[in-house]
Design a protein around this motif. Structure first.
Motif, PDB file in Angstrom:
ATOM      1  N   LYS A   1      -3.241  26.916  -3.295  1.00 43.27           N
ATOM      2  CA  LYS A   1      -2.953  26.430  -4.652  1.00 43.27           C
ATOM      3  C   LYS A   1      -2.597  24.947  -4.645  1.00 43.27           C
ATOM      4  N   HIS A   2      -1.828  24.523  -3.624  1.00 43.13           N
ATOM      5  CA  HIS A   2      -1.330  23.146  -3.611  1.00 43.13           C
ATOM      6  C   HIS A   2      -2.070  22.263  -2.590  1.00 43.13           C
ATOM      7  N   HIS A   3      -3.213  22.749  -2.101  1.00 44.00           N
ATOM      8  CA  HIS A   3      -4.097  21.958  -1.235  1.00 44.00           C
ATOM      9  C   HIS A   3      -3.378  21.494   0.041  1.00 44.00           C
ATOM     10  N   VAL A   4      -2.674  22.439   0.660  1.00 47.85           N
ATOM     11  CA  VAL A   4      -1.959  22.163   1.904  1.00 47.85           C
ATOM     12  C   VAL A   4      -2.615  22.979   3.024  1.00 47.85           C
TER      13      VAL A   4
ATOM     14  N   GLU B   1       8.078  24.393  -4.131  1.00 50.93           N
ATOM     15  CA  GLU B   1       8.448  23.038  -4.570  1.00 50.93           C
ATOM     16  C   GLU B   1       8.042  22.003  -3.520  1.00 50.93           C
ATOM     17  N   LYS B   2       8.262  22.330  -2.244  1.00 51.82           N
ATOM     18  CA  LYS B   2       7.904  21.408  -1.170  1.00 51.82           C
ATOM     19  C   LYS B   2       6.383  21.322  -0.996  1.00 51.82           C
ATOM     20  N   LEU B   3       5.693  22.455  -1.140  1.00 52.40           N
ATOM     21  CA  LEU B   3       4.231  22.456  -1.024  1.00 52.40           C
ATOM     22  C   LEU B   3       3.586  21.688  -2.176  1.00 52.40           C
ATOM     23  N   ALA B   4       4.234  21.717  -3.343  1.00 50.31           N
ATOM     24  CA  ALA B   4       3.683  21.057  -4.526  1.00 50.31           C
ATOM     25  C   ALA B   4       3.814  19.542  -4.468  1.00 50.31           C
ATOM     26  N   ASP B   5       4.652  19.032  -3.574  1.00 49.27           N
ATOM     27  CA  ASP B   5       4.781  17.589  -3.405  1.00 49.27           C
ATOM     28  C   ASP B   5       3.408  17.031  -3.011  1.00 49.27           C
TER      29      ASP B   5
END
Length: 390
Positions: free
Chosen positions: A186-189, A149-153
């Motif tokens: 996946k979340h471009h981090v 959830e935090k990575l998806a921010d």
């Protein structure tokens, strides 16, 4: 062969750790009270005997030494061109935060975690985002739902990871690293992994370099390593940044040069080369000694202070101690113990997460000194209880 029982005296030596009153005992910040390996002393003395300490470059032998250590000790093949010298892991992290993220973007950490991570984020006008580790049965694990959830921010652009984890002493297994790494892709981090404690794993546990998990994860990662924790060389200001992705490497290289943290002092190179090429026997002996100290802390607290709990650890020389049966305010407890007994330990609150109920004790010291520290801790807890009843 190596005398780790020797009662070294660091008072009056400009030691950050031992900048205390003469009646106090420093078991806080993470450096060791042991004399360094004789082979490193010899290498530094040879350099000093040259009697010229001018500007110093980074030779190929330095890159060879770093790459060979990770191949031999950790079964990870590092290409020499991936490696960049930096004056320390903390300067590297701060420089990378500045270069690879933008003002007001979010940088994610898993808390409780090394407190300087927070400084590197906040001091550079980025926002700290935490995913708290789950604490159960004196062990920590990751809440992957919360983490994703935090990575998806969309405002989260960087994860600063600690492998092995300070202060909880967790050695992350390959499967966990793979899950985290793939979520970051996946979340471009981008992944920034601080692996400074990697050589200090306990028997039965093996550190896995984050970048070794897969090629895809390697290309999305920056790793910071150093001989400083392992060989007690923090004062030499020496570390390496490992970046397999050439595009990321060019940006990081530009950042550390712009920040003027890419040039070594005259001893940083010689100390690191000597440590990585000749220091292994000393390190193996050290790890055995540290395990004895760890076992003594666990036994002492279980028998003399059973209301405290030493959490299960797999690496580092830092005991993470649950004090919640005594108080949830470790800052007040730490200050009280220091005032009443002279014992200086780290308060857990500075590490975030559930750290407010913990203290951290550094057991990288002669057994006699550790015994003194444990007796002071026992006395401090006893006095604290009496003061509460007051």
């Amino acid at each position: 062969m190596f005398d780790f029982d020797k009662m070294t005296n660091r008072l009056g030596t400009n030691s950050y750790k031992w900048d205390i009153n003469s009646n106090e005992l420093a078991l806080w910040v993470a450096d060791m009270d042991f004399e360094i390996s004789p082979v490193i002393v010899e290498a530094l003395q040879k350099r000093l005997d040259h009697k010229i300490l001018g500007y110093t470059m980074v030779p190929d032998t330095y890159y060879n030494a770093v790459a060979e250590w990770w191949r031999r000790r950790h079964q990870f093949q590092i290409q020499q061109e991936w490696i960049m010298f930096c004056t320390g892991v903390v300067p590297a992290i701060s420089s990378i935060v500045r270069k690879m993220t933008k003002v007001n973007e979010k940088v994610l950490v898993l808390a409780p975690v090394y407190n300087i991570f927070y400084n590197s984020i906040v001091n550079n006008q980025r926002k700290v985002l935490t995913s708290e580790l789950v604490y159960k049965d004196q062990r920590y694990s990751i809440d992957f739902t919360d983490l994703e959830e935090k990575l998806a921010d969309p405002e989260t652009t960087l994860l600063i990871f600690c492998n092995p984890h300070n202060p909880v002493g967790k050695v992350w297994d390959k499967q966990t690293l793979e899950t985290i790494g793939n979520l970051c892709i996946k979340h471009h981090v981008l992944i920034l992994s601080d692996e400074i404690h990697c050589d200090l794993t306990h028997p039965g546990y093996r550190y896995t370099p984050f970048a070794s998990v897969s090629e895809e994860i390697a290309l999305n990662s920056i790793t910071c390593v150093a001989p400083t924790k392992t060989f007690n060389l923090a004062g030499l200001q020496t570390s390496s940044i490992i970046v397999p992705n050439p595009k990321l490497r060019a940006l990081v290289n530009r950042g550390i040069n712009t920040d003027e943290v890419a040039e070594p002092n005259a001893f940083a190179i010689e100390g690191a080369i000597s440590a990585f090429t000749e220091g292994e026997p000393w390190l193996d002996a050290l790890l055995e000694y540290l395990m004895g100290n760890k076992q003594w802390i666990e036994y002492f607290i279980a028998t003399e202070l059973p209301e405290l709990k030493v959490i299960h650890s797999e690496a580092t020389y830092l005991a993470w101690i649950d004090c919640t049966a005594v108080t949830n305010d470790s800052k007040a407890l730490g200050e009280f113990i220091r005032r009443e007994t002279g014992l200086y330990i780290s308060e857990g609150a500075i590490f975030g997460g559930n750290g407010q109920g913990f203290i951290r004790m550094n057991y990288a010291c002669p057994k006699t000194r550790l015994e003194d520290g444990l007796q002071r801790l026992k006395r401090g807890i006893e006095i604290f209880h009496k003061a509460k009843k007051g």
